[in-house]
Design a protein around this motif. Structure first.
Motif, mmCIF file in Angstrom:
data_model
loop_
_atom_site.group_PDB
_atom_site.id
_atom_site.type_symbol
_atom_site.label_atom_id
_atom_site.label_comp_id
_atom_site.label_asym_id
_atom_site.label_seq_id
_atom_site.Cartn_x
_atom_site.Cartn_y
_atom_site.Cartn_z
ATOM 1 N N LEU A 97 0.835 -1.202 0.000
ATOM 2 C CA LEU A 97 0.000 0.000 0.000
ATOM 3 C C LEU A 97 0.867 1.247 0.000
ATOM 4 C CD1 LEU A 97 -2.981 1.026 0.233
ATOM 5 C CD2 LEU A 97 -2.590 1.151 2.701
ATOM 6 N N MET A 98 1.894 1.271 0.828
ATOM 7 C CA MET A 98 2.780 2.428 0.867
ATOM 8 C C MET A 98 3.548 2.589 -0.435
ATOM 9 S SD MET A 98 2.121 3.846 3.681
ATOM 10 C CE MET A 98 3.376 5.107 3.519
ATOM 11 N N ALA A 99 3.905 1.469 -1.075
ATOM 12 C CA ALA A 99 4.628 1.535 -2.349
ATOM 13 C C ALA A 99 3.734 2.026 -3.479
ATOM 14 C CB ALA A 99 5.206 0.169 -2.690
ATOM 15 N N ARG A 131 9.313 13.336 -3.825
ATOM 16 C CA ARG A 131 10.743 13.149 -4.088
ATOM 17 C C ARG A 131 11.051 11.651 -4.161
ATOM 18 N NH1 ARG A 131 9.957 17.267 -0.598
ATOM 19 N NH2 ARG A 131 10.773 19.316 -1.178
ATOM 20 N N GLN A 132 10.559 11.031 -5.216
ATOM 21 C CA GLN A 132 10.739 9.595 -5.380
ATOM 22 C C GLN A 132 11.022 9.306 -6.842
ATOM 23 O OE1 GLN A 132 7.938 6.696 -3.500
ATOM 24 N NE2 GLN A 132 7.457 6.150 -5.596
ATOM 25 N N GLU A 133 12.139 8.654 -7.092
ATOM 26 C CA GLU A 133 12.504 8.352 -8.474
ATOM 27 C C GLU A 133 11.675 7.198 -9.024
ATOM 28 O OE1 GLU A 133 16.662 7.721 -8.807
ATOM 29 O OE2 GLU A 133 17.219 9.715 -8.040
ATOM 30 N N GLU A 134 11.384 6.181 -8.186
ATOM 31 C CA GLU A 134 10.627 5.035 -8.654
ATOM 32 C C GLU A 134 9.146 5.379 -8.767
ATOM 33 O OE1 GLU A 134 12.274 5.033 -5.782
ATOM 34 O OE2 GLU A 134 14.169 4.090 -6.353
ATOM 35 N N PRO A 135 8.484 4.930 -9.810
ATOM 36 C CA PRO A 135 7.046 5.191 -9.949
ATOM 37 C C PRO A 135 6.251 4.355 -8.944
ATOM 38 C CG PRO A 135 7.784 3.726 -11.692
ATOM 39 C CD PRO A 135 9.023 4.172 -10.954
#
Length: 329
Positions: free
Chosen positions: A260-262, A268-272
């Motif tokens: 859920l958090m992912a 500020r997050q490079e991964e989608p």
């Protein structure tokens, strides 16, 4: 009116709470063995996907269930007294809107369109406290000021208020009797982002100034983090993790919590964001064993058994066999 009690004891304790809806296809296990604790001046966020039982839990706590709902079992102790055991009349006089109030999801649906807003905010005082109209309206004006609405709007009808102002009016209605606990059922879901932030700031101020406890029911992780002291994550009618807000948002223990958090976008997050595959199981015929197993990338043989509840640390509970080495609760 608040009841004098040990400040260190829980305000509300929910123990093995269960409730089914009766349908033509069979019973639906909407609330299935829920255990929770809410302390004074604490904000508990109940998170989960649509259909997980969050709103049904609120309806059980307020005893506002529809006709096809079965009688709840388990205990709901308010300052140590099981309020589920009270008659409907005693619950109405002593608990509902006296000690526990509700802010509904759709403010326009919660307000009578042909009655002035001030009269509706004052109504709980006249019904539950026996106040005169003048005294109740004066208190309603104070409640309006608390939630950031000019008292001029007491004489307006609901359609004359914006969506954000209607939500504040419903909040004022919940607060006007000075309850110990306010349940907020998706209070900002129909509002724009700026109005959501404004409402959350009002809730934080009220919690700080009045010591009111809140249960915020939502599927919005970002909004919930603004208010939460603790988080309970529901899945398929059960609480699968309960932890402090810091622990849940930074180091969640259950695979569902982690996924859920992912799935939440971050500034500020490079991964989608990564969506959670699959769909929740039917509450009419829930699977045996872990109810999240079919969607879980970490499932193993033990998941075929109903998971025990484990305690990674104090007041952190996870319903998952991956924590078995940490010991059961």
């Amino acid at each position: 009116m608040a009841v004098t009690a040990n400040p260190d004891s829980p305000l509300l304790e929910i123990e093995d709470l269960r409730m089914q809806y009766r349908t033509e296809q069979g019973p639906v296990n909407a609330v299935d063995g829920v255990n929770l604790e809410i302390r004074r001046n604490e904000a508990l966020v109940v998170l989960g996907e649509s259909g997980c039982g969050k709103s049904s839990l609120a309806k059980v706590l307020l005893r506002t269930l529809p006709r096809n709902a079965g009688r709840p079992t388990g205990q709901v102790r308010l300052d140590g007294r099981d309020v589920l055991a009270l008659s409907e009349e005693r619950f109405r006089r002593e608990v509902r809107w006296v000690r526990i109030a509700l802010v509904m999801q759709a403010a326009m649906n919660a307000l009578n369109p042909v009655v002035r807003v001030g009269e509706q905010v004052a109504e709980p005082l006249r019904i539950h406290r026996g106040w005169s109209r003048r005294a109740a309206m004066a208190r309603a004006a104070e409640a309006f000021e608390e939630v950031g609405i000019a008292t001029d709007f007491l004489q307006r009808y609901p359609h004359e208020l914006s969506g954000g102002m209607r939500q504040r009016a419903v909040l004022a209605m919940a607060l006007v009797t000075d309850p110990d606990l306010v349940i907020l059922d998706e209070p900002t879901s129909a509002l724009d982002v700026l109005t959501q932030a404004s409402i959350m700031n009002v809730l934080k101020r009220i919690k700080r100034d009045r010591g009111t406890s809140f249960v915020l029911i939502t599927h919005d992780v970002a909004t919930s983090s603004e208010l939460a002291d603790r988080v309970a994550l529901m899945y398929a009618g059960q609480v699968v993790e309960e932890a402090s807000a810091e622990a849940f948002f930074t180091a969640p223990g259950h695979p569902y919590s982690q996924m859920l958090m992912a799935s939440v976008p971050r500034l500020r997050q490079e991964e989608p964001p990564v969506p959670i595959p699959g769909r929740p199981p039917s509450l009419q015929d829930p699977p045996t064993g872990c109810r999240f197993a079919e969607r879980c990338p970490r499932r193993f043989e033990r998941c075929a058994e109903d998971p025990a509840v484990f305690h990674p640390d104090a007041r952190h509970r996870v319903r998952c066999w991956l924590h078995e080495a940490g010991g059961t609760g």
